[in-house]
Enzyme design. Structure first.
Site, PDB file in Angstrom:
ATOM      1  N   LYS A 204       4.385   2.881  59.284  1.00  0.00           N
ATOM      2  CA  LYS A 204       4.566   1.872  60.155  1.00  0.00           C
ATOM      3  C   LYS A 204       2.940   1.765  60.748  1.00  0.00           C
ATOM      4  O   LYS A 204       2.475   2.718  61.276  1.00  0.00           O
ATOM      5  CB  LYS A 204       5.502   2.066  61.321  1.00  0.00           C
ATOM      6  CG  LYS A 204       5.279   1.043  62.279  1.00  0.00           C
ATOM      7  CD  LYS A 204       6.654   1.185  63.340  1.00  0.00           C
ATOM      8  CE  LYS A 204       6.830  -0.113  64.269  1.00  0.00           C
ATOM      9  NZ  LYS A 204       5.907  -0.558  65.016  1.00  0.00           N
TER      10      LYS A 204
ATOM     11  N   GLY B  52       7.089  -7.259  65.530  1.00  0.00           N
ATOM     12  CA  GLY B  52       6.441  -8.063  66.522  1.00  0.00           C
ATOM     13  C   GLY B  52       7.093  -9.219  66.824  1.00  0.00           C
ATOM     14  O   GLY B  52       6.847 -10.128  65.966  1.00  0.00           O
TER      15      GLY B  52
ATOM     16  N   ARG C  35      11.871  -4.315  71.019  1.00  0.00           N
ATOM     17  CA  ARG C  35      12.228  -4.553  72.283  1.00  0.00           C
ATOM     18  C   ARG C  35      13.352  -5.692  72.710  1.00  0.00           C
ATOM     19  O   ARG C  35      14.035  -5.291  73.558  1.00  0.00           O
ATOM     20  CB  ARG C  35      10.854  -5.161  73.307  1.00  0.00           C
ATOM     21  CG  ARG C  35       9.860  -4.297  73.539  1.00  0.00           C
ATOM     22  CD  ARG C  35       8.584  -4.629  74.086  1.00  0.00           C
ATOM     23  NE  ARG C  35       8.212  -5.558  73.122  1.00  0.00           N
ATOM     24  CZ  ARG C  35       6.629  -6.274  73.480  1.00  0.00           C
ATOM     25  NH1 ARG C  35       6.336  -6.290  74.592  1.00  0.00           N
ATOM     26  NH2 ARG C  35       6.100  -6.786  72.460  1.00  0.00           N
TER      27      ARG C  35
ATOM     28  N   CYS D 124       0.813   3.578  66.767  1.00  0.00           N
ATOM     29  CA  CYS D 124       0.831   3.702  68.253  1.00  0.00           C
ATOM     30  C   CYS D 124      -0.308   3.325  68.864  1.00  0.00           C
ATOM     31  O   CYS D 124      -1.460   4.172  68.565  1.00  0.00           O
ATOM     32  CB  CYS D 124       1.439   5.047  68.752  1.00  0.00           C
ATOM     33  SG  CYS D 124       1.472   5.222  70.339  1.00  0.00           S
TER      34      CYS D 124
END
Length: 333
Positions: free
Chosen positions: A141, A205, A229, A102
């Site tokens: 991650k 990504g 997303r 993050c």
């Protein structure tokens, strides 16, 4: 077949990325229903869990229909992270995932998330301690590195594997990039092509189309991809990718009526889980994508994102369905 610990997954599985204020149980369940092979919770603060903070504890909720599901936690303090493992285990997830990626300042400033990329030894020792503290598979991650000049992801992934990490998902950007520019998948492929690596390596990504997912599989040779997303307000994306893999053709797009029905279900599930206030508020971020591309839609969108009463939002859904019905928006991918 791909395995995370003893969890058997199909060839090139599609994973729903953990996204703050997005990857909640209602959304995860809808993605699972529409082709996601593994889903992850929003990231949960280890310090918040230890303090019994209501928002952190709520994120531990899991629907049985989501499985396999991973609970993702973040932190930089060993004692706190180990206590968090014990709390998380009570929710009976299938996987515990550590967020080392993050890029948000409030997380990084505490040395957590991507902040730990400045201290790889700590990253490895935290992972090792957590692996030893649980029988659940522990996954990670992360990002390529802190910045372009400190990319050591091949070495980092190998070290994480050596201390028992069961799988690694890598976002193809550095922390310095945040979400700008294009994700670079080449270093992720270098991790996968390291002959010492035997755990699954997942790419993350910019997987925004079925073609991109196929490129990650066929050109970069990764074990699966983590989708973020592209799935917000569009849980159909997972099945679209799988259909494209199988046939080389695009799956027919959902009609506006089908979009309305999905948004309606999503809102009702959110209300049932979070209550009428948060349920309405936290589903708003999905409406732009649920109805992306419909001409002259501003009037309806404003009703959906400004109404505090669920009745008004459901009424807006009904208006959209009555006006547009079974029309399809072909330009959405």
């Amino acid at each position: 077949m791909v395995k995370i610990g003893n969890i058997e997954l199909p060839e090139f599985p599609l994973l729903l990325a953990p996204m703050e204020d997005v990857s909640d149980p209602p959304f995860r369940a809808l993605c699972k229903e529409n082709g996601a092979d593994v889903v992850y919770t929003e990231f949960i603060s280890s310090e918040g869990l230890i303090r019994d903070a209501a928002k952190s504890v709520m994120k531990l909720d899991i629907y049985e229909k989501e499985r396999p599901v991973g609970i993702q936690i973040f932190g930089a303090n060993l004692d706190s992270m180990l206590k968090t493992v014990e709390i998380v285990e009570k929710s009976n997830p299938d996987i515990i995932d550590i967020n080392f990626g993050c890029p948000v300042k409030k997380v990084v400033s505490k040395g957590a998330g991507a902040g730990i990329l400045k201290d790889i030894d700590l990253m490895v020792s935290l992972t090792e301690a957590m692996v030893k503290h649980t029988n659940l598979p522990v996954t990670v991650k992360t990002r390529l590195g802190w910045d372009h000049d400190s990319i050591r992801i091949v070495e980092v992934a190998e070290r994480l594997q050596d201390v028992g990490c069961a799988a690694i998902a890598i976002h193809g950007r550095t922390r310095a990039q945040m979400y700008k520019g294009e994700a670079d998948w080449k270093p992720i492929a270098e991790v996968k092509n390291n002959q010492r690596m035997h755990i699954p390596v997942f790419g993350n990504g910019d997987v925004t189309s079925p073609e991109k997912a196929m490129e990650m599989r066929d050109s970069y040779g990764l074990d699966g991809c983590m989708i973020g997303r592209a799935a917000i307000g569009y849980p159909w994306f997972f099945n679209e990718v799988k259909h494209y893999f199988k046939t080389g053709k695009y799956l027919e797009k959902p009609t506006i009526a089908q979009r309305v029905e999905m948004a309606r279900r999503h809102l009702q599930m959110s209300i049932d889980w979070k209550g009428p206030v948060l349920g309405v508020f936290e589903t708003r971020r999905h409406y732009t994508n649920y109805f992306k591309g419909i001409p002259h839609f501003k009037e309806y969108r404003m009703k959906m994102v400004t109404s505090d009463d669920a009745k008004d939002v459901f009424a807006a859904f009904d208006e959209v369905e009555a006006k547009f019905g079974n029309a399809i928006i072909p330009e959405i991918k």
